[in-house]
Design a protein around this motif. Structure first.
Motif, short mmCIF file in Angstrom:
data_model
loop_
_atom_site.label_atom_id
_atom_site.label_comp_id
_atom_site.label_asym_id
_atom_site.label_seq_id
_atom_site.Cartn_x
_atom_site.Cartn_y
_atom_site.Cartn_z
N ASP A 171 2.27 1.69 -3.44
CA ASP A 171 1.25 2.19 -4.36
C ASP A 171 1.06 3.69 -4.20
OD1 ASP A 171 0.88 -0.38 -5.28
OD2 ASP A 171 -0.99 -0.72 -4.19
N GLU A 172 1.04 4.17 -2.95
CA GLU A 172 0.88 5.60 -2.72
C GLU A 172 2.07 6.39 -3.26
OE1 GLU A 172 -0.03 6.64 1.31
OE2 GLU A 172 -1.67 5.21 1.42
N ARG A 173 3.29 5.89 -3.00
CA ARG A 173 4.47 6.59 -3.48
C ARG A 173 4.54 6.57 -5.00
NH1 ARG A 173 9.10 3.97 -1.81
NH2 ARG A 173 7.91 2.18 -1.15
N GLN B 259 1.95 6.37 -7.09
CA GLN B 259 0.92 7.29 -7.60
C GLN B 259 1.40 8.74 -7.49
OE1 GLN B 259 -1.85 6.54 -9.31
NE2 GLN B 259 -2.11 8.72 -9.62
N ASP C 195 0.83 -1.20 0.00
CA ASP C 195 0.00 0.00 0.00
C ASP C 195 0.87 1.25 0.00
OD1 ASP C 195 -2.68 1.26 0.19
OD2 ASP C 195 -1.88 1.97 2.12
N ASP C 196 1.93 1.24 0.80
CA ASP C 196 2.85 2.38 0.85
C ASP C 196 3.51 2.58 -0.51
OD1 ASP C 196 4.48 4.44 2.27
OD2 ASP C 196 6.11 3.05 1.79
#
Length: 87
Positions: A43-45, A47, A40-41
């Motif tokens: 994916d956020e970075r 994006q 998840d981390d």
């Protein structure tokens, strides 16, 4: 890089679901949760990086923003946008 302890209080039903999902992957619940958080981390970075790239090149269809190719005198032509297939 050291390690730390994180203690969570979660619902029994959620813990059962986590156990089942972890077992399907041959993992412990702890490893499954950590892997999920890391993914998840990432994916956020990722994006955020895509958004910064789009800001640099300008949004598609924004005629007021010239990307590096246009400023270098090259025609825009067909090019793959950095966010192709991400959303």
């Amino acid at each position: 890089m050291g390690t730390s302890v994180l203690s969570l209080r979660i619902d029994g039903e959620l813990l059962d679901r986590l156990r089942r999902r972890a077992a399907k992957r041959g993992m412990s619940v702890q490893d499954y949760v950590v892997r999920t958080l890391v993914r998840d981390d990432f994916d956020e970075r990722f994006q955020a990086a895509v958004e910064r790239t789009e800001e640099f090149y300008g949004e598609e269809g924004d005629p007021g923003v010239a990307g590096p190719r246009e400023t270098a005198g090259e025609p825009p032509g067909d090019q793959v946008r950095p966010s192709a297939g991400i959303r």
